[in-house]
Design a protein around this motif. Structure first.
Motif, PDB file in Angstrom:
ATOM      1  N   ILE A  63      35.967 -57.525 -14.594  1.00 56.36           N
ATOM      2  CA  ILE A  63      35.139 -57.701 -15.979  1.00 56.36           C
ATOM      3  C   ILE A  63      35.558 -58.680 -16.451  1.00 56.36           C
ATOM      4  O   ILE A  63      36.629 -59.124 -16.774  1.00 56.36           O
ATOM      5  N   VAL A  64      34.481 -59.491 -17.015  1.00 56.97           N
ATOM      6  CA  VAL A  64      34.521 -60.820 -17.854  1.00 56.97           C
ATOM      7  C   VAL A  64      33.975 -60.531 -18.989  1.00 56.97           C
ATOM      8  O   VAL A  64      32.381 -60.333 -19.251  1.00 56.97           O
ATOM      9  N   ASN A  65      34.531 -60.417 -20.253  1.00 55.46           N
ATOM     10  CA  ASN A  65      33.999 -60.063 -21.396  1.00 55.46           C
ATOM     11  C   ASN A  65      33.717 -61.309 -22.139  1.00 55.46           C
ATOM     12  O   ASN A  65      34.540 -62.137 -22.647  1.00 55.46           O
ATOM     13  N   ALA A  66      32.492 -61.931 -22.194  1.00 55.96           N
ATOM     14  CA  ALA A  66      32.130 -63.259 -22.776  1.00 55.96           C
ATOM     15  C   ALA A  66      31.106 -63.015 -24.006  1.00 55.96           C
ATOM     16  O   ALA A  66      30.342 -63.962 -24.160  1.00 55.96           O
ATOM     17  N   SER A  67      31.426 -61.799 -24.462  1.00 58.13           N
ATOM     18  CA  SER A  67      30.166 -61.423 -25.696  1.00 58.13           C
ATOM     19  C   SER A  67      30.801 -62.185 -26.929  1.00 58.13           C
ATOM     20  O   SER A  67      32.003 -62.706 -26.907  1.00 58.13           O
ATOM     21  N   HIS A  68      30.199 -61.847 -27.998  1.00 50.50           N
ATOM     22  CA  HIS A  68      30.519 -62.518 -29.367  1.00 50.50           C
ATOM     23  C   HIS A  68      31.878 -62.320 -29.917  1.00 50.50           C
ATOM     24  O   HIS A  68      32.300 -61.069 -29.477  1.00 50.50           O
ATOM     25  N   PRO A  69      32.532 -63.098 -30.641  1.00 54.70           N
ATOM     26  CA  PRO A  69      33.821 -62.670 -31.089  1.00 54.70           C
ATOM     27  C   PRO A  69      33.848 -61.505 -31.823  1.00 54.70           C
ATOM     28  O   PRO A  69      34.802 -60.725 -31.934  1.00 54.70           O
ATOM     29  N   PHE A  70      32.709 -61.058 -32.726  1.00 51.24           N
ATOM     30  CA  PHE A  70      32.630 -60.195 -33.515  1.00 51.24           C
ATOM     31  C   PHE A  70      32.186 -58.833 -32.907  1.00 51.24           C
ATOM     32  O   PHE A  70      31.736 -57.885 -33.748  1.00 51.24           O
ATOM     33  N   ALA A  71      32.122 -58.899 -31.475  1.00 49.92           N
ATOM     34  CA  ALA A  71      31.325 -57.384 -30.965  1.00 49.92           C
ATOM     35  C   ALA A  71      32.867 -56.545 -30.703  1.00 49.92           C
ATOM     36  O   ALA A  71      33.001 -56.212 -29.508  1.00 49.92           O
ATOM     37  N   ILE A  73      33.038 -53.498 -31.302  1.00 49.47           N
ATOM     38  CA  ILE A  73      33.106 -51.952 -30.396  1.00 49.47           C
ATOM     39  C   ILE A  73      33.059 -52.143 -28.722  1.00 49.47           C
ATOM     40  O   ILE A  73      33.670 -51.533 -28.321  1.00 49.47           O
ATOM     41  N   LEU A  74      32.277 -53.365 -28.324  1.00 45.68           N
ATOM     42  CA  LEU A  74      32.282 -53.559 -26.879  1.00 45.68           C
ATOM     43  C   LEU A  74      33.873 -53.983 -26.446  1.00 45.68           C
ATOM     44  O   LEU A  74      34.332 -53.513 -25.493  1.00 45.68           O
ATOM     45  N   HIS A  75      34.628 -55.033 -27.444  1.00 45.87           N
ATOM     46  CA  HIS A  75      35.920 -55.270 -26.843  1.00 45.87           C
ATOM     47  C   HIS A  75      36.640 -54.225 -26.877  1.00 45.87           C
ATOM     48  O   HIS A  75      37.600 -54.282 -25.933  1.00 45.87           O
ATOM     49  N   ASP A  76      36.825 -53.409 -27.705  1.00 45.55           N
ATOM     50  CA  ASP A  76      37.556 -52.209 -27.805  1.00 45.55           C
ATOM     51  C   ASP A  76      37.244 -51.212 -26.539  1.00 45.55           C
ATOM     52  O   ASP A  76      38.074 -50.509 -26.075  1.00 45.55           O
ATOM     53  N   ASP A  84      41.394 -49.294 -12.806  1.00 43.46           N
ATOM     54  CA  ASP A  84      42.629 -50.429 -12.515  1.00 43.46           C
ATOM     55  C   ASP A  84      42.045 -51.446 -12.341  1.00 43.46           C
ATOM     56  O   ASP A  84      41.949 -51.972 -11.071  1.00 43.46           O
ATOM     57  N   ILE A  85      41.304 -52.207 -12.900  1.00 37.18           N
ATOM     58  CA  ILE A  85      40.720 -53.269 -12.305  1.00 37.18           C
ATOM     59  C   ILE A  85      41.152 -54.697 -13.524  1.00 37.18           C
ATOM     60  O   ILE A  85      41.124 -54.313 -14.693  1.00 37.18           O
ATOM     61  N   PRO A  86      40.901 -55.836 -13.202  1.00 31.85           N
ATOM     62  CA  PRO A  86      41.320 -56.990 -14.212  1.00 31.85           C
ATOM     63  C   PRO A  86      40.309 -57.137 -15.234  1.00 31.85           C
ATOM     64  O   PRO A  86      39.121 -57.075 -14.885  1.00 31.85           O
ATOM     65  N   ILE A  87      40.625 -57.391 -16.417  1.00 34.09           N
ATOM     66  CA  ILE A  87      39.650 -57.563 -17.739  1.00 34.09           C
ATOM     67  C   ILE A  87      40.024 -59.010 -18.278  1.00 34.09           C
ATOM     68  O   ILE A  87      41.149 -59.286 -18.640  1.00 34.09           O
ATOM     69  N   ILE A  88      39.068 -59.620 -18.185  1.00 35.63           N
ATOM     70  CA  ILE A  88      39.274 -61.092 -18.746  1.00 35.63           C
ATOM     71  C   ILE A  88      38.538 -61.172 -19.944  1.00 35.63           C
ATOM     72  O   ILE A  88      37.417 -60.765 -19.858  1.00 35.63           O
ATOM     73  N   ARG A  89      38.941 -61.990 -21.056  1.00 36.10           N
ATOM     74  CA  ARG A  89      38.161 -62.153 -22.382  1.00 36.10           C
ATOM     75  C   ARG A  89      38.052 -63.945 -21.956  1.00 36.10           C
ATOM     76  O   ARG A  89      38.863 -64.526 -22.265  1.00 36.10           O
ATOM     77  N   PHE A  90      36.715 -64.168 -21.987  1.00 36.45           N
ATOM     78  CA  PHE A  90      36.458 -65.459 -21.830  1.00 36.45           C
ATOM     79  C   PHE A  90      35.882 -66.067 -23.285  1.00 36.45           C
ATOM     80  O   PHE A  90      34.843 -65.594 -23.906  1.00 36.45           O
ATOM     81  N   GLU A  91      36.833 -66.545 -23.947  1.00 43.89           N
ATOM     82  CA  GLU A  91      36.625 -67.000 -25.212  1.00 43.89           C
ATOM     83  C   GLU A  91      35.778 -68.658 -25.610  1.00 43.89           C
ATOM     84  O   GLU A  91      36.344 -69.442 -24.815  1.00 43.89           O
ATOM     85  N   ARG A  92      35.226 -68.744 -26.742  1.00 43.74           N
ATOM     86  CA  ARG A  92      34.889 -69.772 -26.992  1.00 43.74           C
ATOM     87  C   ARG A  92      35.920 -70.677 -27.899  1.00 43.74           C
ATOM     88  O   ARG A  92      37.057 -70.167 -28.005  1.00 43.74           O
ATOM     89  N   VAL A 225      41.947 -59.106 -30.282  1.00 40.44           N
ATOM     90  CA  VAL A 225      41.499 -58.474 -29.007  1.00 40.44           C
ATOM     91  C   VAL A 225      42.663 -57.692 -28.406  1.00 40.44           C
ATOM     92  O   VAL A 225      43.777 -58.334 -28.615  1.00 40.44           O
ATOM     93  N   SER A 226      42.572 -56.619 -27.627  1.00 39.96           N
ATOM     94  CA  SER A 226      43.846 -55.768 -27.121  1.00 39.96           C
ATOM     95  C   SER A 226      44.564 -57.045 -26.044  1.00 39.96           C
ATOM     96  O   SER A 226      43.894 -57.757 -25.384  1.00 39.96           O
ATOM     97  N   ASN A 227      45.862 -56.865 -25.864  1.00 38.14           N
ATOM     98  CA  ASN A 227      46.703 -57.433 -24.981  1.00 38.14           C
ATOM     99  C   ASN A 227      46.373 -57.068 -23.783  1.00 38.14           C
ATOM    100  O   ASN A 227      47.180 -57.673 -22.623  1.00 38.14           O
ATOM    101  N   ARG A 228      45.655 -56.205 -23.372  1.00 38.24           N
ATOM    102  CA  ARG A 228      45.164 -55.702 -22.185  1.00 38.24           C
ATOM    103  C   ARG A 228      44.405 -57.109 -21.561  1.00 38.24           C
ATOM    104  O   ARG A 228      44.292 -57.277 -20.318  1.00 38.24           O
ATOM    105  N   TYR A 229      43.693 -57.740 -22.328  1.00 35.27           N
ATOM    106  CA  TYR A 229      42.869 -58.710 -21.731  1.00 35.27           C
ATOM    107  C   TYR A 229      43.729 -60.021 -21.412  1.00 35.27           C
ATOM    108  O   TYR A 229      44.636 -60.251 -21.822  1.00 35.27           O
TER     109      TYR A 229
END
Length: 247
Positions: A63-71, A73-76, A84-92, A225-229
């Motif tokens: 999963i690549v979470n590239a949504s808005h920094p203030f989303a 609910i989605l982040h959580d 058991d899959i990798p979760i990436i936060r693609f940040e601006r 964001v969670s340290n899981r990212y």
């Protein structure tokens, strides 16, 4: 398959990379948007259970979470799934916070409202998006206000639902600092309110214009964001990471 949460400039960057790499993906947004990538567009908010089931049913490898920094609910929601899959936060990109007597950073909407009241500001220009109208309702019901929102039907609908006066809505974005300065001079608000939305959110322009017009600006800090990212902010690093996950 990769699952991308987008609807942002960063989401489009991720989609473009996946297109060029010929990696199949789903492109998920909260509302239906025009999408021209090669991925499969889906829309609508997902619960934790729905997201978990979607990942299983569609053999999602990452999963690549590239949504808005203030989303938030989605982040959580993404961080809470038990798959058991990798979760990436693609940040601006975010620049260093500005230290100036006219610039105040707050940790919450409640803290922002306290700042408005403490300083006895009687008018506000909010550049924080349509979703913040309801969060600041206790202030704008009793003080002069303007909210700048995206020029689209869904944004108008949200503002209308909050009973916000349509005559006090502004639409679109200025293209440069001078246009921002002209707006501030025209409206003469006591305070500017915005979010720490990074370079793509043109935060630097908003701060620069506020300082040049000598108007205080209150900035809501971006949520953690969670340290899981696994947090990534370059396409090069994203490329290396995703390739390693799908091989």
């Amino acid at each position: 398959m990769i699952l991308v949460f987008g609807g942002t400039t960063e989401g489009k960057q991720v989609a473009s990379f996946l297109d060029e790499a010929c990696i199949p993906y789903y492109y998920s947004t909260k509302t239906k948007v025009s999408f021209k990538g090669k991925g499969i567009p889906i829309n609508g908010a997902l619960t934790k259970h729905e997201l978990e089931q979607f990942c299983i049913a569609n053999n999602i490898k990452c999963i690549v979470n590239a949504s808005h920094p203030f989303a938030e609910i989605l982040h959580d929601t993404v961080a809470s799934i038990e798959n058991d899959i990798p979760i990436i936060r693609f940040e601006r990109e975010f620049t260093a916070r500005v230290k100036h007597k006219l610039v105040t950073y707050t940790n919450s909407y409640e803290e922002s409202l306290c700042e408005f009241n403490k300083r006895q500001y009687k008018s506000i220009l909010a550049l924080s998006g349509v979703q913040t109208i309801t969060r600041l309702k206790s202030y704008w019901e009793n003080n002069k206000s303007w909210f700048r929102i995206l020029d689209r039907d869904v944004s108008r609908s949200i503002a209308k639902k909050a009973n916000y006066p349509s005559s006090q809505l502004l639409f679109g974005y200025p293209q440069n600092v001078e246009e921002e300065i002209n707006l501030y001079k025209e409206l003469k608000p006591d305070i500017i309110f915005t979010k720490e939305s990074g370079v793509n959110g043109k935060l630097d322009q908003k701060i620069s214009a506020a300082l040049k017009t000598h108007i205080p600006i209150v900035i809501l800090k971006k949520p953690l964001v969670s340290n899981r990212y696994l947090c990534i902010n370059s396409i090069e690093e994203l490329n290396q990471t995703i390739i390693a996950y799908i091989e």
